[in-house]
Scaffold this motif. Structure first.
Motif, PDB file in Angstrom:
ATOM      1  N   TRP A 373       0.841  -1.212   0.000  1.00  0.00           N
ATOM      2  CA  TRP A 373       0.000   0.000   0.000  1.00  0.00           C
ATOM      3  C   TRP A 373       0.870   1.254   0.000  1.00  0.00           C
ATOM      4  O   TRP A 373       0.582   2.220  -0.720  1.00  0.00           O
ATOM      5  CB  TRP A 373      -0.900  -0.016   1.226  1.00  0.00           C
ATOM      6  CG  TRP A 373      -1.733   1.232   1.366  1.00  0.00           C
ATOM      7  CD1 TRP A 373      -2.811   1.602   0.607  1.00  0.00           C
ATOM      8  CD2 TRP A 373      -1.531   2.283   2.316  1.00  0.00           C
ATOM      9  NE1 TRP A 373      -3.291   2.815   1.032  1.00  0.00           N
ATOM     10  CE2 TRP A 373      -2.533   3.259   2.073  1.00  0.00           C
ATOM     11  CE3 TRP A 373      -0.620   2.493   3.333  1.00  0.00           C
ATOM     12  CZ2 TRP A 373      -2.633   4.416   2.836  1.00  0.00           C
ATOM     13  CZ3 TRP A 373      -0.709   3.654   4.095  1.00  0.00           C
ATOM     14  CH2 TRP A 373      -1.710   4.597   3.845  1.00  0.00           C
ATOM     15  N   LEU A 374       1.928   1.258   0.788  1.00  0.00           N
ATOM     16  CA  LEU A 374       2.825   2.412   0.819  1.00  0.00           C
ATOM     17  C   LEU A 374       3.519   2.627  -0.522  1.00  0.00           C
ATOM     18  O   LEU A 374       3.735   3.771  -0.949  1.00  0.00           O
ATOM     19  CB  LEU A 374       3.872   2.229   1.928  1.00  0.00           C
ATOM     20  CG  LEU A 374       3.356   2.308   3.367  1.00  0.00           C
ATOM     21  CD1 LEU A 374       4.468   1.969   4.349  1.00  0.00           C
ATOM     22  CD2 LEU A 374       2.790   3.693   3.665  1.00  0.00           C
ATOM     23  N   PHE A 376       2.289   1.805  -3.554  1.00  0.00           N
ATOM     24  CA  PHE A 376       1.322   2.374  -4.489  1.00  0.00           C
ATOM     25  C   PHE A 376       1.007   3.829  -4.136  1.00  0.00           C
ATOM     26  O   PHE A 376       0.831   4.666  -5.028  1.00  0.00           O
ATOM     27  CB  PHE A 376       0.034   1.544  -4.485  1.00  0.00           C
ATOM     28  CG  PHE A 376       0.108   0.332  -5.364  1.00  0.00           C
ATOM     29  CD1 PHE A 376       0.078   0.452  -6.752  1.00  0.00           C
ATOM     30  CD2 PHE A 376       0.224  -0.935  -4.819  1.00  0.00           C
ATOM     31  CE1 PHE A 376       0.145  -0.658  -7.569  1.00  0.00           C
ATOM     32  CE2 PHE A 376       0.291  -2.048  -5.624  1.00  0.00           C
ATOM     33  CZ  PHE A 376       0.256  -1.915  -7.001  1.00  0.00           C
ATOM     34  N   ARG A 377       0.915   4.152  -2.853  1.00  0.00           N
ATOM     35  CA  ARG A 377       0.635   5.530  -2.453  1.00  0.00           C
ATOM     36  C   ARG A 377       1.780   6.455  -2.863  1.00  0.00           C
ATOM     37  O   ARG A 377       1.553   7.585  -3.309  1.00  0.00           O
ATOM     38  CB  ARG A 377       0.414   5.601  -0.946  1.00  0.00           C
ATOM     39  CG  ARG A 377      -0.165   6.954  -0.518  1.00  0.00           C
ATOM     40  CD  ARG A 377      -0.332   7.052   0.970  1.00  0.00           C
ATOM     41  NE  ARG A 377       0.962   7.195   1.649  1.00  0.00           N
ATOM     42  CZ  ARG A 377       1.096   7.573   2.921  1.00  0.00           C
ATOM     43  NH1 ARG A 377       0.017   7.822   3.650  1.00  0.00           N
ATOM     44  NH2 ARG A 377       2.279   7.667   3.471  1.00  0.00           N
ATOM     45  N   SER A 378       3.010   5.970  -2.717  1.00  0.00           N
ATOM     46  CA  SER A 378       4.146   6.808  -3.101  1.00  0.00           C
ATOM     47  C   SER A 378       4.176   7.047  -4.606  1.00  0.00           C
ATOM     48  O   SER A 378       4.610   8.105  -5.065  1.00  0.00           O
ATOM     49  CB  SER A 378       5.446   6.152  -2.646  1.00  0.00           C
ATOM     50  OG  SER A 378       5.680   4.947  -3.343  1.00  0.00           O
ATOM     51  N   ARG A 379       3.699   6.067  -5.367  1.00  0.00           N
ATOM     52  CA  ARG A 379       3.700   6.251  -6.825  1.00  0.00           C
ATOM     53  C   ARG A 379       2.615   7.229  -7.273  1.00  0.00           C
ATOM     54  O   ARG A 379       2.758   7.896  -8.296  1.00  0.00           O
ATOM     55  CB  ARG A 379       3.512   4.904  -7.516  1.00  0.00           C
ATOM     56  CG  ARG A 379       4.717   3.976  -7.342  1.00  0.00           C
ATOM     57  CD  ARG A 379       4.593   2.705  -8.137  1.00  0.00           C
ATOM     58  NE  ARG A 379       5.808   1.895  -8.014  1.00  0.00           N
ATOM     59  CZ  ARG A 379       5.987   0.742  -8.638  1.00  0.00           C
ATOM     60  NH1 ARG A 379       5.040   0.256  -9.435  1.00  0.00           N
ATOM     61  NH2 ARG A 379       7.108   0.065  -8.481  1.00  0.00           N
ATOM     62  N   ARG A 380       1.522   7.294  -6.507  1.00  0.00           N
ATOM     63  CA  ARG A 380       0.459   8.239  -6.857  1.00  0.00           C
ATOM     64  C   ARG A 380       0.759   9.645  -6.342  1.00  0.00           C
ATOM     65  O   ARG A 380       0.207  10.614  -6.841  1.00  0.00           O
ATOM     66  CB  ARG A 380      -0.876   7.757  -6.274  1.00  0.00           C
ATOM     67  CG  ARG A 380      -1.431   6.515  -6.948  1.00  0.00           C
ATOM     68  CD  ARG A 380      -2.892   6.318  -6.569  1.00  0.00           C
ATOM     69  NE  ARG A 380      -3.064   6.244  -5.121  1.00  0.00           N
ATOM     70  CZ  ARG A 380      -3.084   5.113  -4.433  1.00  0.00           C
ATOM     71  NH1 ARG A 380      -2.908   3.966  -5.058  1.00  0.00           N
ATOM     72  NH2 ARG A 380      -3.263   5.131  -3.123  1.00  0.00           N
ATOM     73  N   ALA A 381       1.577   9.784  -5.353  1.00  0.00           N
ATOM     74  CA  ALA A 381       1.850  11.085  -4.746  1.00  0.00           C
ATOM     75  C   ALA A 381       2.695  11.954  -5.674  1.00  0.00           C
ATOM     76  O   ALA A 381       3.482  11.457  -6.481  1.00  0.00           O
ATOM     77  CB  ALA A 381       2.572  10.891  -3.413  1.00  0.00           C
TER      78      ALA A 381
END
Length: 452
Positions: A373-374, A376-381
């Motif tokens: 999850w972290l 994927f979140r970093s890639r969207r940020a």
């Protein structure tokens, strides 16, 4: 541990004098700790002048090597060993049946049972049905002919060895050898009263005092001499395990050994990731060495151990270099399968608790899900550093600026020199457009834009 008092020992040609009777209790699976405990306690009892040893037994079975060590100590003991299955509800299953047969006196409390002595590690061996009334069971020598050809020769040899072993104990003590063979070959069982009727045991005793009273006056063989027991009314002293034996019993518990192994591995990994922490490395090294020592005493499946090591390696690789779950899922599957395979679960009492494995697997899965999850979140940020991140920032002018002139502004809590193509008053909000060295190019911010 209660104190033991020395009395006259049993000697050849004499009867066993009234005196102290040592009691040793084996309660639980037969393993390295139990074998060491009995060997040590029996030697201390003989040295203290015990007239006899009462081995109080309640076991579901255990390891063959440990069972043979106990029986070897019993056969070498210089005083009679009275094996007593107690209290009510106890059992002498599997390895316990062999131990019961090895005693000079074999007794059981009411509501106890024995049998089911088939070597369970021989998973491919087919139990042979019990013989019909009047029919003689097959001998150990012809066992291989009775087994299907598909069974391996190694299984046949191991089964025949177990049959020959328990028959030799039955013949030594003058007990029912045919039923002993069926206990191994067909996993036969008997209750206490049935065992007494079929001459598998000598008698049923309600308690230790009753055991000594019924054994009194019986003639038994101790080594190469005959001894008449005189035990009625003798004092009974318990020989408790020592500190080393208790420690060995703890670490050779399969679940404890498994946890020690994991604690050692993760402790060393933490030390490698945080050099200089010291405590994880020291504690991990101690746990790993103690866990490995315990594993070499247990029936370990080394394929399971290798799968566990592979799984932990993949999980660490996922944490260090996230691969969107590929390493992590493979590592989790490998770790769980290896944990289940680690111990020989066919041996009673020697399997890792599945609840512990499940709990660790769930924690590992949760950690893996958090890492993914972290990622994927970093890639969207959006970008948070560098020129690209600064172009998204807005700030407030600290002084007025003329068209094409320079002034100071506050952005990200820092003072920057800025140039603006539009004249703006002090306090106006502006947005960073670009950066040239330590000079920012700005423009008026849109209404409603937040100030960084």
């Amino acid at each position: 541990m209660r104190a033991a008092f020395a009395v006259e020992p049993v000697v050849a040609g004499r009867t066993a004098a009234h005196g102290m009777v040592a009691q040793i209790t084996l309660d639980g699976p037969i393993g390295p700790a139990a074998a060491e405990y009995f060997g040590d306690a029996s030697k201390r009892a003989v040295a203290d002048g015990a007239a006899a040893i009462v081995l109080r037994l309640d076991t579901p079975g255990g390891l063959a090597d440990s069972m043979r060590q106990i029986i070897a100590s019993m056969l070498a003991c210089k005083v009679p060993v009275l094996v007593y299955v107690a209290p009510g509800g106890a059992r002498a299953a599997s390895a316990g049946t062999y131990i019961l047969y090895a005693g000079q006196i074999a007794a059981m409390a009411p509501a106890t049972h024995l049998g089911a002595a088939t070597p369970v590690q021989l998973g491919g061996v087919r139990p042979v049905p019990l013989p019909k009334a009047g029919e003689r069971p097959a001998s150990a020598g012809s066992a291989a002919e009775d087994e299907p050809a598909g069974d391996g020769a190694e299984s046949h040899k191991a089964m025949n060895d177990a049959i020959a072993y328990i028959r030799s104990l039955a013949q030594l003590r003058g007990r029912n050898a045919q039923w002993a063979e069926q206990a191994v070959r067909g996993a036969a069982t008997l209750t206490a009263s049935e065992a007494a009727q079929q001459h598998v045991i000598d008698f049923v005793a309600a308690d230790v005092a009753d055991l000594l009273a019924k054994a009194d006056g019986r003639k038994v063989q101790v080594g190469d001499r005959d001894v008449t027991l005189q035990l009625k009314g003798g004092s009974v002293h318990e020989y408790a395990p020592g500190a080393r034996t208790r420690f060995l019993a703890i670490i050779t518990n399969p679940t404890i050994a498994y946890l020690l192994l994991l604690a050692g591995i993760f402790g060393l990994l933490l030390e490698a990731m945080h050099p200089g922490a010291m405590l994880p490395g020291i504690a991990g090294g101690i746990c790993l060495l103690v866990g490995l020592y315990a594993l070499q005493l247990l029936p370990v499946n080394y394929a399971g151990l290798a799968l566990m090591a592979l799984g932990i390696g993949l999980l660490v690789a996922e944490a260090v270099n996230p691969s969107v779950g590929a390493f992590g899922v493979g590592g989790l599957v490998s770790f769980v399968v290896g944990s289940v395979m680690l111990m020989n679960t066919g041996v009673p009492g020697y399997a890792v608790n599945l609840g512990v494995i499940t709990g660790i697997a769930v924690c590992a899965a949760g950690l893996l899900a958090l890492i993914v999850w972290l990622v994927f979140r970093s890639r969207r940020a959006g970008p948070v550093t560098g020129d690209a991140a600064m172009q998204m920032d807005t700030g407030e002018l600290l002084e007025p600026v003329e068209a094409g002139g320079e002034a100071w502004m506050m952005v990200r809590g820092e003072r920057w020199r800025v140039r603006c193509d539009t004249a703006l008053p002090a306090g106006a909000r502006v947005r960073v457009v670009s950066r040239q060295g330590l000079l920012l190019q700005v423009e008026p911010a849109r209404a409603g834009a937040a100030i960084s």
